[in-house]
Enzyme design. Structure first.
Site, PDB file in Angstrom:
ATOM      1  N   THR A 144       0.823  -1.212   0.000  1.00 23.37           N
ATOM      2  CA  THR A 144       0.000   0.000   0.000  1.00 23.37           C
ATOM      3  C   THR A 144       0.857   1.261   0.000  1.00 23.37           C
ATOM      4  O   THR A 144       0.665   2.164  -0.828  1.00 23.37           O
ATOM      5  CB  THR A 144      -0.910   0.018   1.244  1.00 23.37           C
ATOM      6  OG1 THR A 144      -1.664  -1.189   1.273  1.00 23.37           O
ATOM      7  CG2 THR A 144      -1.847   1.211   1.221  1.00 23.37           C
ATOM      8  N   VAL A 223       9.910   5.629   5.911  1.00 20.06           N
ATOM      9  CA  VAL A 223       8.564   5.818   6.461  1.00 20.06           C
ATOM     10  C   VAL A 223       7.994   4.479   6.912  1.00 20.06           C
ATOM     11  O   VAL A 223       6.790   4.349   7.108  1.00 20.06           O
ATOM     12  CB  VAL A 223       7.603   6.466   5.430  1.00 20.06           C
ATOM     13  CG1 VAL A 223       7.919   7.942   5.258  1.00 20.06           C
ATOM     14  CG2 VAL A 223       7.664   5.749   4.087  1.00 20.06           C
ATOM     15  N   ARG A 225       9.543   1.370   9.421  1.00 14.48           N
ATOM     16  CA  ARG A 225       9.766   1.218  10.859  1.00 14.48           C
ATOM     17  C   ARG A 225      11.247   1.442  11.134  1.00 14.48           C
ATOM     18  O   ARG A 225      12.094   1.063  10.316  1.00 14.48           O
ATOM     19  CB  ARG A 225       9.381  -0.190  11.351  1.00 14.48           C
ATOM     20  CG  ARG A 225       7.908  -0.412  11.564  1.00 14.48           C
ATOM     21  CD  ARG A 225       7.363   0.349  12.788  1.00 14.48           C
ATOM     22  NE  ARG A 225       5.937   0.113  12.980  1.00 14.48           N
ATOM     23  CZ  ARG A 225       4.975   0.849  12.405  1.00 14.48           C
ATOM     24  NH1 ARG A 225       5.284   1.849  11.608  1.00 14.48           N
ATOM     25  NH2 ARG A 225       3.701   0.583  12.644  1.00 14.48           N
ATOM     26  N   ASP A 249      10.843   9.339   9.325  1.00 11.77           N
ATOM     27  CA  ASP A 249       9.600   9.466  10.096  1.00 11.77           C
ATOM     28  C   ASP A 249       9.588   8.489  11.268  1.00 11.77           C
ATOM     29  O   ASP A 249       8.781   8.635  12.180  1.00 11.77           O
ATOM     30  CB  ASP A 249       8.401   9.188   9.171  1.00 11.77           C
ATOM     31  CG  ASP A 249       7.065   9.498   9.823  1.00 11.77           C
ATOM     32  OD1 ASP A 249       6.899  10.644  10.301  1.00 11.77           O
ATOM     33  OD2 ASP A 249       6.194   8.603   9.879  1.00 11.77           O
ATOM     34  N   GLU A 254      11.630   5.567  19.800  1.00 10.74           N
ATOM     35  CA  GLU A 254      10.684   6.683  19.641  1.00 10.74           C
ATOM     36  C   GLU A 254      10.071   7.018  21.000  1.00 10.74           C
ATOM     37  O   GLU A 254       9.697   6.087  21.719  1.00 10.74           O
ATOM     38  CB  GLU A 254       9.583   6.301  18.641  1.00 10.74           C
ATOM     39  CG  GLU A 254      10.128   6.112  17.239  1.00 10.74           C
ATOM     40  CD  GLU A 254       9.050   5.743  16.214  1.00 10.74           C
ATOM     41  OE1 GLU A 254       7.858   5.819  16.534  1.00 10.74           O
ATOM     42  OE2 GLU A 254       9.421   5.388  15.093  1.00 10.74           O
ATOM     43  N   HIS A 273       6.933  10.266  13.491  1.00 10.73           N
ATOM     44  CA  HIS A 273       6.073   9.111  13.161  1.00 10.73           C
ATOM     45  C   HIS A 273       4.627   9.561  12.889  1.00 10.73           C
ATOM     46  O   HIS A 273       3.698   9.141  13.590  1.00 10.73           O
ATOM     47  CB  HIS A 273       6.110   8.052  14.277  1.00 10.73           C
ATOM     48  CG  HIS A 273       5.617   6.700  13.790  1.00 10.73           C
ATOM     49  ND1 HIS A 273       6.016   5.510  14.369  1.00 10.73           N
ATOM     50  CD2 HIS A 273       4.773   6.356  12.782  1.00 10.73           C
ATOM     51  CE1 HIS A 273       5.433   4.504  13.744  1.00 10.73           C
ATOM     52  NE2 HIS A 273       4.665   4.995  12.780  1.00 10.73           N
ATOM     53  N   ALA A 276       1.468   9.267   8.093  1.00  9.59           N
ATOM     54  CA  ALA A 276       0.133   8.840   7.635  1.00  9.59           C
ATOM     55  C   ALA A 276      -0.986   9.665   8.257  1.00  9.59           C
ATOM     56  O   ALA A 276      -2.163   9.382   8.030  1.00  9.59           O
ATOM     57  CB  ALA A 276      -0.080   7.359   7.959  1.00  9.59           C
TER      58      ALA A 276
HETATM   59  P1  NAD Z   1       1.275  -3.668   3.044  1.00  9.42           P
HETATM   60  O1  NAD Z   1       1.054  -4.970   3.705  1.00  9.42           O
HETATM   61  O2  NAD Z   1       0.228  -3.123   2.150  1.00  9.42           O
HETATM   62  O3  NAD Z   1       2.632  -3.699   2.199  1.00  9.42           O
HETATM   63  C1  NAD Z   1       3.818  -4.250   2.661  1.00  9.42           C
HETATM   64  C2  NAD Z   1       4.564  -4.808   1.457  1.00  9.42           C
HETATM   65  O4  NAD Z   1       5.877  -5.195   1.848  1.00  9.42           O
HETATM   66  C3  NAD Z   1       3.880  -6.041   0.860  1.00  9.42           C
HETATM   67  O5  NAD Z   1       3.793  -5.881  -0.528  1.00  9.42           O
HETATM   68  C4  NAD Z   1       4.819  -7.174   1.238  1.00  9.42           C
HETATM   69  O6  NAD Z   1       4.816  -8.224   0.294  1.00  9.42           O
HETATM   70  C5  NAD Z   1       6.147  -6.447   1.233  1.00  9.42           C
HETATM   71  N1  NAD Z   1       7.214  -7.140   1.970  1.00  9.42           N
HETATM   72  C6  NAD Z   1       7.142  -7.823   3.131  1.00  9.42           C
HETATM   73  N2  NAD Z   1       8.343  -8.336   3.452  1.00  9.42           N
HETATM   74  C7  NAD Z   1       9.195  -7.963   2.470  1.00  9.42           C
HETATM   75  C8  NAD Z   1      10.569  -8.182   2.228  1.00  9.42           C
HETATM   76  N3  NAD Z   1      11.308  -8.912   3.071  1.00  9.42           N
HETATM   77  N4  NAD Z   1      11.117  -7.639   1.115  1.00  9.42           N
HETATM   78  C9  NAD Z   1      10.376  -6.911   0.242  1.00  9.42           C
HETATM   79  N5  NAD Z   1       9.065  -6.678   0.414  1.00  9.42           N
HETATM   80  C10 NAD Z   1       8.483  -7.198   1.519  1.00  9.42           C
HETATM   81  O7  NAD Z   1       1.582  -2.644   4.232  1.00  9.42           O
HETATM   82  P2  NAD Z   1       1.634  -1.053   4.108  1.00  9.42           P
HETATM   83  O8  NAD Z   1       0.317  -0.490   4.506  1.00  9.42           O
HETATM   84  O9  NAD Z   1       2.233  -0.689   2.826  1.00  9.42           O
HETATM   85  O10 NAD Z   1       2.631  -0.707   5.291  1.00  9.42           O
HETATM   86  C11 NAD Z   1       3.975  -1.171   5.235  1.00  9.42           C
HETATM   87  C12 NAD Z   1       4.678  -0.853   6.551  1.00  9.42           C
HETATM   88  O11 NAD Z   1       4.881   0.546   6.644  1.00  9.42           O
HETATM   89  C13 NAD Z   1       3.839  -1.208   7.779  1.00  9.42           C
HETATM   90  O12 NAD Z   1       4.087  -2.540   8.176  1.00  9.42           O
HETATM   91  C14 NAD Z   1       4.309  -0.209   8.799  1.00  9.42           C
HETATM   92  O13 NAD Z   1       5.388  -0.741   9.534  1.00  9.42           O
HETATM   93  C15 NAD Z   1       4.790   0.961   7.985  1.00  9.42           C
HETATM   94  N6  NAD Z   1       3.880   2.114   8.054  1.00  9.42           N
HETATM   95  C16 NAD Z   1       4.342   3.285   8.572  1.00  9.42           C
HETATM   96  C17 NAD Z   1       3.515   4.387   8.636  1.00  9.42           C
HETATM   97  C18 NAD Z   1       4.013   5.701   9.200  1.00  9.42           C
HETATM   98  O14 NAD Z   1       3.256   6.447   9.783  1.00  9.42           O
HETATM   99  N7  NAD Z   1       5.267   6.030   9.037  1.00  9.42           N
HETATM  100  C19 NAD Z   1       2.186   4.301   8.184  1.00  9.42           C
HETATM  101  C20 NAD Z   1       1.740   3.097   7.643  1.00  9.42           C
HETATM  102  C21 NAD Z   1       2.594   2.005   7.585  1.00  9.42           C
END
Ligand code: NAD
Length: 307
Positions: A144, A223, A225, A249, A254, A273, A276
């Site tokens: 996403t 952005v 973790r 971010d 934190e 952080h 989003a």
């Molecule tokens: P998502 O599940 O839609 O996408 C994660 C993607 O990463 C998937 O396509 C998955 O296949 C891929 N992935 C997993 N392990 C992998 C690896 N070893 N190598 C390559 N790709 C890999 O999740 P999302 O909504 O896109 O969120 C992703 C991460 O971003 C969350 O888990 C969260 O930690 C972080 N996040 C941070 C914020 C923020 O405020 N900074 C907001 C939302 C999400």
């Protein structure tokens, strides 16, 4: 299970007022209330930011975040607790935040903000500012967040490459690399943007070797973790001018400790952080919760189920 009482845990307050979400869910065929730690036991389901031990006694826990790395999956499984997350809603918000970081670096806006604090009229060097078209951003993780970043940057004329476990193409990405080619993928990019979840596989994925592989004039953006990055290795690379800068971010600790050298670096943008954050966050989360309450009534599988 039968959903009679759904609690909105007060920890969501860090992102939006709990009462806003509770009010938007008030039409559900269940009692919805804002709850503190001592009211968890009376609920069948809880919507939350943080984890609490008492959640192991409820039927269903919904995380308002996409990243659920702080929840103990094994214990949820042992206690038959369903865990769902909020993946799927942060494409545009995080995409725009990342576009903002890139524009700040390219157009030197962060310098102007810093200068303004000092009432200083100070133009950039003639060759400091640039425009985004023609540059390449490598986005590591094509879920996403990654897709939202690709779409937003694509609209600004940036060439976007992606790194994912499978080599299959993804809409919005000009080229895809498999994860075993990570170092090759990041070697040519002016911007490297991390959007993977924190897992055993991605812990310290960005280490000294990765920063070494990047161009000296490249900017690094995290952005995802904090612990996807070896933070001391990043600090070393920035201090050695082996990178142009970074927009961060998320951090290994934190809030970022006051004595972190990152705070004082001119070419580092720090946000707490909140990539989003949006005033619509409670609505977007509420849509997922409502969808799952419907699915529960229909006996269907939960959307965004993690455990
Ligand atoms: P998502 O599940 O839609 O996408 C994660 C993607 O990463 C998937 O396509 C998955 O296949 C891929 N992935 C997993 N392990 C992998 C690896 N070893 N190598 C390559 N790709 C890999 O999740 P999302 O909504 O896109 O969120 C992703 C991460 O971003 C969350 O888990 C969260 O930690 C972080 N996040 C941070 C914020 C923020 O405020 N900074 C907001 C939302 C999400």
């Amino acid at each position: 299970f039968e959903l009679e009482r759904l609690g909105v845990h007060e920890s969501v307050e860090a992102v939006f007022p709990p009462a806003e979400l509770a009010a938007s869910l008030s039409h559900l065929p269940a009692e919805v209330a804002v709850i503190g730690d001592d009211e968890i036991a009376g609920c069948d389901a809880v919507v939350t930011l943080e984890h609490r031990e008492a959640f192991l006694e409820v039927e269903w826990v919904h995380s308002i975040q996409a990243g659920v790395d702080r929840f103990p999956f094994d214990e949820f499984e042992d206690h038959d607790v369903i865990l769902t997350n909020s993946t799927g809603i942060h494409d545009r918000t995080v995409g725009e935040t990342v576009a903002g970081y890139l524009l700040m670096f390219a157009r030197r806006l962060h310098d102007h903000v810093a200068n303004q604090q000092e009432r200083r009229w100070d133009r950039p060097e003639w060759d400091a500012a640039f425009t985004l078209p023609g540059s390449t951003a490598c986005v590591v993780g094509t879920g996403t967040l990654g897709k939202g970043v690709a779409e937003t940057l694509g609209g600004l004329g940036v060439r976007v490459t992606g790194v994912r476990r499978s080599g299959d193409p993804v809409p919005g990405f000009d080229e895809i690399y498999t994860t075993d080619r990570l170092l090759e993928a990041i070697a040519d990019a002016e911007f490297v943007i991390v959007t993977v979840p924190l897992t055993d596989e991605t812990h310290h994925l960005f280490d000294a070797e990765a920063f070494d592989a990047m161009r000296d004039d490249a900017y690094f953006v995290n952005v995802a973790r904090g612990s996807v990055v070896d933070e001391p290795a990043l600090i070393d690379a920035l201090e050695a001018d082996a990178l142009a800068g970074a927009a961060l971010d998320v951090f290994e600790a934190e809030p970022l400790p006051e004595d972190s050298p990152l705070w004082g670096m001119d070419e580092v943008i720090i946000s707490p952080h909140c990539a989003a954050y949006t005033r619509d966050y409670f609505r977007d989360t509420g849509d997922i919760v409502r969808e799952n309450v419907d699915r529960l009534a229909d006996g269907a599988e939960f959307h965004n189920r993690v455990v």
